[in-house]
Design an enzyme around this catalytic site. Structure first.
Site, PDB file in Angstrom:
ATOM      1  N   ALA A 168      -5.781   2.925  -0.154  1.00 21.74           N
ATOM      2  CA  ALA A 168      -5.254   3.837   0.871  1.00 21.74           C
ATOM      3  C   ALA A 168      -4.216   4.761   0.248  1.00 21.74           C
ATOM      4  CB  ALA A 168      -4.646   3.028   2.027  1.00 21.74           C
ATOM      5  N   GLY A 169      -4.603   5.420  -0.858  1.00 23.40           N
ATOM      6  CA  GLY A 169      -3.652   6.281  -1.560  1.00 23.40           C
ATOM      7  C   GLY A 169      -3.843   7.743  -1.230  1.00 23.40           C
ATOM      8  N   ARG A 198       2.037  -0.148   2.406  1.00 24.96           N
ATOM      9  CA  ARG A 198       1.297   1.114   2.510  1.00 24.96           C
ATOM     10  C   ARG A 198       0.487   1.175   3.805  1.00 24.96           C
ATOM     11  NH1 ARG A 198      -1.048   4.330  -2.805  1.00 24.96           N
ATOM     12  NH2 ARG A 198       0.411   6.007  -2.438  1.00 24.96           N
ATOM     13  N   ALA A 244       1.749  30.788 -15.453  1.00 22.93           N
ATOM     14  CA  ALA A 244       2.555  30.125 -16.493  1.00 22.93           C
ATOM     15  C   ALA A 244       3.672  29.343 -15.814  1.00 22.93           C
ATOM     16  CB  ALA A 244       3.135  31.157 -17.437  1.00 22.93           C
ATOM     17  N   SER A 245       4.041  28.227 -16.381  1.00 16.65           N
ATOM     18  CA  SER A 245       5.013  27.363 -15.705  1.00 16.65           C
ATOM     19  C   SER A 245       5.750  26.521 -16.725  1.00 16.65           C
ATOM     20  CB  SER A 245       4.294  26.456 -14.701  1.00 16.65           C
ATOM     21  OG  SER A 245       3.478  25.521 -15.407  1.00 16.65           O
ATOM     22  N   GLY A 270       2.063  18.988 -14.145  1.00 21.27           N
ATOM     23  CA  GLY A 270       2.363  17.579 -13.857  1.00 21.27           C
ATOM     24  C   GLY A 270       1.269  17.025 -12.965  1.00 21.27           C
ATOM     25  N   CYS A 293      -3.098  13.365 -12.312  1.00 23.72           N
ATOM     26  CA  CYS A 293      -4.478  13.447 -12.806  1.00 23.72           C
ATOM     27  C   CYS A 293      -4.643  14.098 -14.170  1.00 23.72           C
ATOM     28  CB  CYS A 293      -5.337  14.180 -11.787  1.00 23.72           C
ATOM     29  SG  CYS A 293      -5.531  13.258 -10.254  1.00 23.72           S
ATOM     30  N   PHE A 299       5.851  17.432  -8.290  1.00 25.60           N
ATOM     31  CA  PHE A 299       5.129  18.078  -9.407  1.00 25.60           C
ATOM     32  C   PHE A 299       4.550  19.426  -9.024  1.00 25.60           C
ATOM     33  CE2 PHE A 299       0.477  17.800  -8.908  1.00 25.60           C
ATOM     34  CZ  PHE A 299       0.349  16.938  -7.830  1.00 25.60           C
TER      35      PHE A 299
HETATM   36  P1  NAD Z   1      -2.935   5.803  -5.427  1.00 28.10           P
HETATM   37  O1  NAD Z   1      -2.188   5.027  -6.426  1.00 28.10           O
HETATM   38  O2  NAD Z   1      -2.204   6.737  -4.507  1.00 28.10           O
HETATM   39  O3  NAD Z   1      -3.770   4.803  -4.472  1.00 28.10           O
HETATM   40  C1  NAD Z   1      -4.556   3.770  -4.940  1.00 28.10           C
HETATM   41  C2  NAD Z   1      -4.411   2.594  -3.978  1.00 28.10           C
HETATM   42  O4  NAD Z   1      -5.372   1.599  -4.320  1.00 28.10           O
HETATM   43  C3  NAD Z   1      -3.054   1.881  -4.033  1.00 28.10           C
HETATM   44  O5  NAD Z   1      -2.448   1.934  -2.751  1.00 28.10           O
HETATM   45  C4  NAD Z   1      -3.382   0.440  -4.441  1.00 28.10           C
HETATM   46  O6  NAD Z   1      -2.571  -0.528  -3.800  1.00 28.10           O
HETATM   47  C5  NAD Z   1      -4.815   0.335  -3.970  1.00 28.10           C
HETATM   48  N1  NAD Z   1      -5.609  -0.733  -4.617  1.00 28.10           N
HETATM   49  C6  NAD Z   1      -5.697  -1.061  -5.922  1.00 28.10           C
HETATM   50  N2  NAD Z   1      -6.583  -2.052  -6.099  1.00 28.10           N
HETATM   51  C7  NAD Z   1      -7.073  -2.357  -4.870  1.00 28.10           C
HETATM   52  C8  NAD Z   1      -8.039  -3.283  -4.385  1.00 28.10           C
HETATM   53  N3  NAD Z   1      -8.718  -4.091  -5.207  1.00 28.10           N
HETATM   54  N4  NAD Z   1      -8.280  -3.332  -3.050  1.00 28.10           N
HETATM   55  C9  NAD Z   1      -7.627  -2.525  -2.210  1.00 28.10           C
HETATM   56  N5  NAD Z   1      -6.710  -1.603  -2.608  1.00 28.10           N
HETATM   57  C10 NAD Z   1      -6.448  -1.529  -3.919  1.00 28.10           C
HETATM   58  O7  NAD Z   1      -4.067   6.609  -6.217  1.00 28.10           O
HETATM   59  P2  NAD Z   1      -4.721   8.010  -5.832  1.00 28.10           P
HETATM   60  O8  NAD Z   1      -3.825   9.132  -6.223  1.00 28.10           O
HETATM   61  O9  NAD Z   1      -5.240   7.930  -4.432  1.00 28.10           O
HETATM   62  O10 NAD Z   1      -5.945   8.042  -6.851  1.00 28.10           O
HETATM   63  C11 NAD Z   1      -7.062   7.185  -6.681  1.00 28.10           C
HETATM   64  C12 NAD Z   1      -8.157   7.624  -7.631  1.00 28.10           C
HETATM   65  O11 NAD Z   1      -8.587   8.949  -7.311  1.00 28.10           O
HETATM   66  C13 NAD Z   1      -7.728   7.697  -9.100  1.00 28.10           C
HETATM   67  O12 NAD Z   1      -8.813   7.315  -9.903  1.00 28.10           O
HETATM   68  C14 NAD Z   1      -7.422   9.170  -9.316  1.00 28.10           C
HETATM   69  O13 NAD Z   1      -7.596   9.564 -10.652  1.00 28.10           O
HETATM   70  C15 NAD Z   1      -8.449   9.831  -8.438  1.00 28.10           C
HETATM   71  N6  NAD Z   1      -8.067  11.164  -7.937  1.00 28.10           N
HETATM   72  C16 NAD Z   1      -6.795  11.405  -7.521  1.00 28.10           C
HETATM   73  C17 NAD Z   1      -6.461  12.658  -7.008  1.00 28.10           C
HETATM   74  C18 NAD Z   1      -5.055  12.957  -6.533  1.00 28.10           C
HETATM   75  O14 NAD Z   1      -4.780  14.117  -6.264  1.00 28.10           O
HETATM   76  N7  NAD Z   1      -4.163  11.990  -6.402  1.00 28.10           N
HETATM   77  C19 NAD Z   1      -7.443  13.648  -6.905  1.00 28.10           C
HETATM   78  C20 NAD Z   1      -8.738  13.346  -7.331  1.00 28.10           C
HETATM   79  C21 NAD Z   1      -9.047  12.105  -7.835  1.00 28.10           C
HETATM   80  C1  UDX Z   2      -5.658  18.432  -9.864  1.00 27.44           C
HETATM   81  C2  UDX Z   2      -6.961  19.209  -9.704  1.00 27.44           C
HETATM   82  O1  UDX Z   2      -6.656  20.572  -9.366  1.00 27.44           O
HETATM   83  C3  UDX Z   2      -7.833  18.586  -8.638  1.00 27.44           C
HETATM   84  O2  UDX Z   2      -9.073  19.264  -8.554  1.00 27.44           O
HETATM   85  C4  UDX Z   2      -8.070  17.131  -8.994  1.00 27.44           C
HETATM   86  O3  UDX Z   2      -8.863  16.509  -8.004  1.00 27.44           O
HETATM   87  C5  UDX Z   2      -6.749  16.397  -9.151  1.00 27.44           C
HETATM   88  O4  UDX Z   2      -5.941  17.069 -10.145  1.00 27.44           O
HETATM   89  P1  UDX Z   2      -3.367  18.299  -8.520  1.00 27.44           P
HETATM   90  O5  UDX Z   2      -2.864  17.637  -9.747  1.00 27.44           O
HETATM   91  O6  UDX Z   2      -3.137  17.642  -7.213  1.00 27.44           O
HETATM   92  O7  UDX Z   2      -4.951  18.545  -8.636  1.00 27.44           O
HETATM   93  O8  UDX Z   2      -2.715  19.769  -8.418  1.00 27.44           O
HETATM   94  P2  UDX Z   2      -2.995  21.155  -9.165  1.00 27.44           P
HETATM   95  O9  UDX Z   2      -2.924  22.221  -8.161  1.00 27.44           O
HETATM   96  O10 UDX Z   2      -4.192  21.121 -10.007  1.00 27.44           O
HETATM   97  O11 UDX Z   2      -1.701  21.294 -10.101  1.00 27.44           O
HETATM   98  C6  UDX Z   2      -1.467  20.425 -11.188  1.00 27.44           C
HETATM   99  C7  UDX Z   2      -0.262  20.902 -11.968  1.00 27.44           C
HETATM  100  O12 UDX Z   2      -0.522  22.137 -12.622  1.00 27.44           O
HETATM  101  C8  UDX Z   2       0.968  21.135 -11.100  1.00 27.44           C
HETATM  102  O13 UDX Z   2       2.121  20.686 -11.758  1.00 27.44           O
HETATM  103  C9  UDX Z   2       1.002  22.651 -10.950  1.00 27.44           C
HETATM  104  O14 UDX Z   2       2.286  23.149 -10.702  1.00 27.44           O
HETATM  105  C10 UDX Z   2       0.491  23.084 -12.314  1.00 27.44           C
HETATM  106  N1  UDX Z   2      -0.115  24.424 -12.333  1.00 27.44           N
HETATM  107  C11 UDX Z   2      -1.207  24.699 -11.579  1.00 27.44           C
HETATM  108  C12 UDX Z   2       0.418  25.406 -13.168  1.00 27.44           C
HETATM  109  O15 UDX Z   2       1.400  25.168 -13.873  1.00 27.44           O
HETATM  110  N2  UDX Z   2      -0.176  26.640 -13.203  1.00 27.44           N
HETATM  111  C13 UDX Z   2      -1.282  26.948 -12.464  1.00 27.44           C
HETATM  112  O16 UDX Z   2      -1.765  28.084 -12.553  1.00 27.44           O
HETATM  113  C14 UDX Z   2      -1.814  25.936 -11.619  1.00 27.44           C
END
Ligand code: NAD
Ligand code: UDX
Length: 479
Positions: free
Chosen positions: A11-12, A40, A267-268, A272, A275, A337
């Site tokens: 549930a992230g 959570r 540019a930044s 962060g 991912c 970030f």
């Molecule tokens: P997160 O850390 O916010 O959430 C993950 C959750 O999974 C946690 O709450 C944790 O307690 C739970 N968890 C772990 N093991 C478990 C289990 N066995 N059963 C039930 N719950 C369990 O992570 P997130 O940011 O949601 O990312 C999840 C995945 O999606 C990662 O692989 C990440 O790379 C990918 N992803 C993230 C983003 C993003 O923007 N955050 C975007 C695209 C893809």
């Molecule tokens: C990224 C991908 O965009 C998304 O498709 C993937 O599923 C998860 O990773 P996110 O990290 O949430 O998403 O944000 P994003 O908008 O990509 O920005 C990432 C970082 O790059 C931030 O720190 C942002 O400030 C920076 N950034 C982005 C720059 O410095 N310059 C840019 O032109 C765009």
């Protein structure tokens, strides 16, 4: 099988918003998001959700208790589900083989083992987490080695491309949905089942189906290519500062070429988020494991350039402040970030804060959405500091930008929050120590106006003149 019941493990930032949108678009499907974390789930069931994401509150409030449920009862949710999303975290390994680079798949493996232990009927298991190529094979091996007699599985790869801060918009109107599966009749049937869920709101032409490995690799590739653009423009920002070119003008000029396009050329201070770095490190590790060292080195450079940019920016802050920030008050505006999220994972602000603290500065920090406890957690983490008590003495968190900048020697813009653009900088200038410095790490402020007010201003990828009042003392007009 028509999917009537979905379970999401995790549930992230991905599981919560994705399943909320599915519940809102598919009212006839019961969607249960489960997590091991009791806190959570309690937050998802409360008035204050665990993550800030524009538009999320409204959707959750509209569907929660109707066809959207948040629960710690993982067993019940798995038993009931026809289709299970695995949306658990896949962080970089911090130990053992592949430490600092490979993805730690222990949570994915744990999720697969839970499903195998509990399931009593056929399931479609969907990898939503970002995983290394061929992770689906490992999941299938675990499921097959532990399944109940008569229970069969299909594994699909369905990576998530949402970005934080725009997650709901991205989920409602994705550029594409990607689904990878086995090329067998059963695999194709499972792909169709998942397609039919997305087709509730996404046109079929935007749903791309591929083989499983292409889908898994495409997710790593997309993040690597996006981050590569940021590192490319950031590398050029250093050339701009050395030559007098302006990186924003360069970005517009190259972005108008339709083959290059204008997006992700801001540019930044450095990228962060949870991912980009993690996924590129994972790609680098995979390339090394496949004996492709040249490819690994190519992608590693995207990370190295990002480190260089963060270090270069922070060094500029220290250098401009007469090479010493010891005992000075420096205000960080923004800690997340990026804007419109409270997430601080891999935030460049942490790097800036750590360097300034190491140099002996006191920090005033304000971010509209990051909790005080999160900032202190990040800055007292063992990877960041040796003495948490010392950090707590040197860091103060403020409820607004005006109180945070009062009496400061310098302001550093770390996150591009809209509210920082419209602050009353005359008022801020009045309340700061003189000479007053602003370091705009996000290129969001009106630099000319700030210089007219009297600020010394530095930004990324552009040389700026000194304030008028100081120019007669120096042969050069550039700070
Ligand atoms: P997160 O850390 O916010 O959430 C993950 C959750 O999974 C946690 O709450 C944790 O307690 C739970 N968890 C772990 N093991 C478990 C289990 N066995 N059963 C039930 N719950 C369990 O992570 P997130 O940011 O949601 O990312 C999840 C995945 O999606 C990662 O692989 C990440 O790379 C990918 N992803 C993230 C983003 C993003 O923007 N955050 C975007 C695209 C893809
Ligand atoms: C990224 C991908 O965009 C998304 O498709 C993937 O599923 C998860 O990773 P996110 O990290 O949430 O998403 O944000 P994003 O908008 O990509 O920005 C990432 C970082 O790059 C931030 O720190 C942002 O400030 C920076 N950034 C982005 C720059 O410095 N310059 C840019 O032109 C765009």
């Amino acid at each position: 099988m028509v999917v009537k019941n979905i379970c999401c493990l995790g549930a992230g930032y991905v599981g919560g918003p994705t399943c909320s949108v599915i519940a809102s678009k598919c009212p006839e499907i019961k969607v249960t998001v489960v997590d091991k974390s009791v806190t959570r789930i309690a937050q998802w069931n409360s008035e204050k959700l665990p993550i800030y994401e524009p538009g999320l509150d409204e959707i959750v409030k509209a569907r929660r208790g109707k066809n959207l449920f948040f629960s710690n009862n993982i067993e019940k949710a798995i038993l009931e589900a026809d289709l299970i999303f695995i949306s658990v975290n896949t962080p970089t390994k911090t130990f053992g083989n592949g430490k600092g680079r490979a993805a730690d798949l222990k949570y994915v493996e744990g999720a697969a083992r839970m499903i195998a232990d509990i399931a009593k009927s056929n399931k479609i298991v969907v990898e939503k987490s970002t995983v290394p190529v061929r992770a689906a094979e490992s999941i299938m091996n675990i499921l097959k080695a532990n399944n109940e007699p008569g229970v069969s599985y299909q594994i699909l790869s369905n990576p998530e491309f949402l970005a934080e801060g725009t997650a709901i918009q991205d989920l409602m109107h994705p550029d594409r949905v990607l689904i990878g599966g086995e090329e067998t009749p059963e695999g194709q049937l499972a792909i169709e089942e998942l397609c039919s869920i997305y087709e509730h709101w996404i046109p079929r032409k935007s749903i791309l189906t591929t083989n499983t490995w292409s889908s898994e690799l495409s997710k790593l590739a997309a993040n690597a290519m996006l981050a590569q653009r940021i590192s490319s423009i950031n590398s050029l920002s250093a050339v701009c500062e050395a030559t007098g070119a302006d990186v924003s003008e360069v970005a517009v000029a190259i972005g108008l070429d339709s083959r290059i396009g204008p997006k992700f050329l801001q540019a930044s201070i450095g990228f962060g988020g949870s991912c980009f770095q993690k996924d590129i490190l994972n790609l680098v590790y995979i390339c090394e494991s496949l004996s492709l060292p040249e490819v690994a080195a190519y992608w590693q450079q995207v990370i190295d350039m990002n480190e260089y940019q963060k270090t270069r920016f922070t060094a500029k802050v220290v250098q401009s402040l007469f090479n010493t920030v010891s005992g000075k008050n420096i205000t960080l505006l923004g800690f997340a970030f990026k804007k419109n999220t409270g997430d601080t994972r891999e935030s460049p602000a942490i790097h800036v804060a750590k360097t300034l603290l190491d140099e002996g500065a006191s920090l005033n920090i304000y971010d509209p959405k990051v909790e005080e406890s999160q900032i202190l957690y990040d800055l007292t983490h063992p990877s960041i500091c040796e003495s948490p008590e010392e950090v707590k003495k040197l860091v103060k968190i403020y409820p607004d930008a005006y109180s945070a900048t009062n009496g400061a020697h310098a302001v550093v813009i770390c996150t591009e929050w809209d509210e920082f653009v419209t602050l009353d900088y005359r008022e801020i200038y009045r309340s700061m120590m003189k000479p007053a410095y602003i370091f705009d790490g996000r290129k969001i402020l009106d630099h000319e106006e700030l210089i007219n007010i009297g600020f010394h201003v530095q930004t990324i990828g552009k040389r700026l003149p000194r304030p008028l009042s100081t120019r007669m003392w120096s042969g050069t007009a550039v700070v």
